[in-house]
Design a protein around this motif. Structure first.
Motif, mmCIF file in Angstrom:
data_model
loop_
_atom_site.group_PDB
_atom_site.id
_atom_site.type_symbol
_atom_site.label_atom_id
_atom_site.label_comp_id
_atom_site.label_asym_id
_atom_site.label_seq_id
_atom_site.Cartn_x
_atom_site.Cartn_y
_atom_site.Cartn_z
ATOM 1 N N VAL A 4 -20.936 0.622 -8.235
ATOM 2 C CA VAL A 4 -20.567 -0.747 -7.882
ATOM 3 C C VAL A 4 -20.321 -0.767 -6.379
ATOM 4 N N SER A 5 -20.892 -1.771 -5.701
ATOM 5 C CA SER A 5 -20.743 -1.851 -4.256
ATOM 6 C C SER A 5 -20.523 -3.294 -3.827
ATOM 7 N N ALA A 6 -19.459 -3.502 -3.079
ATOM 8 C CA ALA A 6 -19.195 -4.774 -2.405
ATOM 9 C C ALA A 6 -18.687 -4.388 -1.028
ATOM 10 N N SER A 7 -19.567 -3.762 -0.259
ATOM 11 C CA SER A 7 -19.133 -3.153 0.991
ATOM 12 C C SER A 7 -20.268 -3.099 1.996
ATOM 13 N N ASN A 8 -19.902 -3.138 3.271
ATOM 14 C CA ASN A 8 -20.858 -2.824 4.329
ATOM 15 C C ASN A 8 -20.306 -1.628 5.096
ATOM 16 N N GLY A 9 -20.373 -0.488 4.424
ATOM 17 C CA GLY A 9 -19.903 0.749 5.031
ATOM 18 C C GLY A 9 -18.401 0.743 5.211
ATOM 19 N N ASN A 10 -17.965 1.159 6.381
ATOM 20 C CA ASN A 10 -16.536 1.260 6.664
ATOM 21 C C ASN A 10 -15.955 -0.002 7.279
ATOM 22 N N VAL A 56 -11.692 -0.757 1.866
ATOM 23 C CA VAL A 56 -11.516 -1.006 3.292
ATOM 24 C C VAL A 56 -10.510 -2.139 3.409
ATOM 25 N N THR A 57 -9.402 -1.849 4.062
ATOM 26 C CA THR A 57 -8.354 -2.852 4.223
ATOM 27 C C THR A 57 -8.208 -3.220 5.697
ATOM 28 N N ASP A 58 -7.328 -4.156 5.957
ATOM 29 C CA ASP A 58 -7.052 -4.531 7.340
ATOM 30 C C ASP A 58 -6.277 -3.435 8.075
ATOM 31 N N ASN A 105 -12.883 8.510 -18.277
ATOM 32 C CA ASN A 105 -12.489 8.374 -19.685
ATOM 33 C C ASN A 105 -10.988 8.155 -19.836
ATOM 34 N N GLY A 106 -10.438 7.351 -18.943
ATOM 35 C CA GLY A 106 -9.039 6.977 -19.025
ATOM 36 C C GLY A 106 -8.056 7.998 -18.491
ATOM 37 N N GLN A 107 -8.566 9.136 -18.023
ATOM 38 C CA GLN A 107 -7.685 10.188 -17.518
ATOM 39 C C GLN A 107 -7.759 10.253 -15.993
ATOM 40 N N PRO A 108 -6.627 10.412 -15.319
ATOM 41 C CA PRO A 108 -6.652 10.519 -13.855
ATOM 42 C C PRO A 108 -7.419 11.756 -13.412
ATOM 43 N N VAL A 109 -8.215 11.611 -12.354
ATOM 44 C CA VAL A 109 -8.950 12.739 -11.763
ATOM 45 C C VAL A 109 -8.745 12.697 -10.255
ATOM 46 N N GLY A 110 -8.830 13.847 -9.613
ATOM 47 C CA GLY A 110 -8.588 13.901 -8.178
ATOM 48 C C GLY A 110 -7.131 13.608 -7.879
ATOM 49 N N LYS A 111 -6.855 13.386 -6.615
ATOM 50 C CA LYS A 111 -5.489 13.096 -6.181
ATOM 51 C C LYS A 111 -5.391 11.645 -5.738
ATOM 52 N N PRO A 112 -4.292 10.969 -6.074
ATOM 53 C CA PRO A 112 -4.104 9.603 -5.555
ATOM 54 C C PRO A 112 -4.071 9.623 -4.029
ATOM 55 N N VAL A 113 -4.653 8.623 -3.419
ATOM 56 C CA VAL A 113 -4.693 8.509 -1.961
ATOM 57 C C VAL A 113 -3.763 7.378 -1.543
ATOM 58 N N VAL A 114 -2.882 7.656 -0.595
ATOM 59 C CA VAL A 114 -1.963 6.647 -0.075
ATOM 60 C C VAL A 114 -2.754 5.651 0.772
ATOM 61 N N THR A 115 -2.538 4.362 0.538
ATOM 62 C CA THR A 115 -3.234 3.301 1.277
ATOM 63 C C THR A 115 -2.214 2.294 1.793
ATOM 64 N N GLN A 116 -2.718 1.346 2.577
ATOM 65 C CA GLN A 116 -1.897 0.222 3.022
ATOM 66 C C GLN A 116 -2.812 -0.929 3.384
ATOM 67 N N GLY A 117 -2.266 -2.117 3.422
ATOM 68 C CA GLY A 117 -3.018 -3.301 3.833
ATOM 69 C C GLY A 117 -3.605 -4.078 2.676
ATOM 70 N N LYS A 118 -4.367 -5.116 3.043
ATOM 71 C CA LYS A 118 -5.068 -5.966 2.080
ATOM 72 C C LYS A 118 -6.565 -5.749 2.259
ATOM 73 N N LEU A 119 -7.298 -5.908 1.178
ATOM 74 C CA LEU A 119 -8.737 -5.699 1.192
ATOM 75 C C LEU A 119 -9.410 -6.605 2.214
ATOM 76 N N LYS A 120 -10.262 -6.024 3.065
ATOM 77 C CA LYS A 120 -11.081 -6.826 3.974
ATOM 78 C C LYS A 120 -12.261 -7.349 3.172
ATOM 79 N N PRO A 121 -12.458 -8.656 3.117
ATOM 80 C CA PRO A 121 -13.503 -9.217 2.268
ATOM 81 C C PRO A 121 -14.910 -8.888 2.762
ATOM 82 N N PHE A 122 -15.789 -8.662 1.804
ATOM 83 C CA PHE A 122 -17.205 -8.454 2.056
ATOM 84 C C PHE A 122 -17.876 -9.805 1.819
ATOM 85 N N ALA A 123 -18.675 -10.264 2.753
ATOM 86 C CA ALA A 123 -19.190 -11.630 2.733
ATOM 87 C C ALA A 123 -20.309 -11.889 1.726
ATOM 88 N N ARG A 124 -20.947 -10.845 1.214
ATOM 89 C CA ARG A 124 -22.071 -11.041 0.299
ATOM 90 C C ARG A 124 -21.671 -10.652 -1.118
#
Length: 176
Positions: free
Chosen positions: A37-43, A62-64, A98-117
């Protein structure tokens, strides 16, 4: 039907889930990694859920306040249906298989920067190529952060109490 860009503006929480059956879980280069699934223009804006090196999965938002990526390795199985998802609550980006956590949670901040398409399923949204190699079943996107109790475990249906969804589309059976 893919959601319009307007529905993804100013999000501070998001869950993206899909049933997948990958043909290749060992991509050797970026061009062989598939966008589920992609709603992004890179970084620059948006979000993605992709396959990754070494039977891996990757989610990016990608957030603000920056670009946040959560990889997990050795989590996908070739030629088997599995449910993959990421959940982002504005503070942590988490991956699930399959409903089970994988990898490590990544700390984030901000609000999603909208993708225009509009978002795309099975390919990169911002360019040709980077196609997913396999089958993709039902895809669900919620503007809420669901946790592992809301995600499928061992191919069960997803039943979510999220109040901001269409009640006719809550149950996701395993694809056949």
């Amino acid at each position: 039907r893919a959601a319009s860009a307007l529905q993804f503006k100013r999000l501070d929480a998001l869950t993206v889930g899909a049933w997948i059956r990958p043909r290749d879980v060992m991509p050797k280069s970026m061009t062989q990694q598939g966008y589920i699934v992609s709603a992004s223009n890179g970084n620059h804006a948006g979000f993605t859920l992709t396959t990754y090196y070494n039977a891996g999965l990757n989610a990016m938002v990608v957030t603000d306040k920056g670009v946040f990526s959560a990889p997990a390795f050795k989590v996908l199985k070739k030629d088997q249906w599995q449910h993959v998802a990421f959940s982002w609550d504005g503070k942590y980006l988490r991956l699930y298989v399959n409903g089970q956590p994988v990898g490590k949670p990544v700390v984030t901040q901000g609000k999603l920067k909208p993708f225009a398409r509009p978002l795309t399923i099975g390919k990169a949204a911002d360019r040709d190529g980077l196609y997913y190699n396999g089958q993709i079943g039902p895809v669900k996107i919620f503007n809420a952060s669901l946790d592992k109790t809301d995600l499928p475990a061992n191919h069960d249906a997803i039943l979510t109490p999220a109040s901001n969804t269409d009640p006719s589309g809550i149950i996701l059976p395993k694809p056949r």
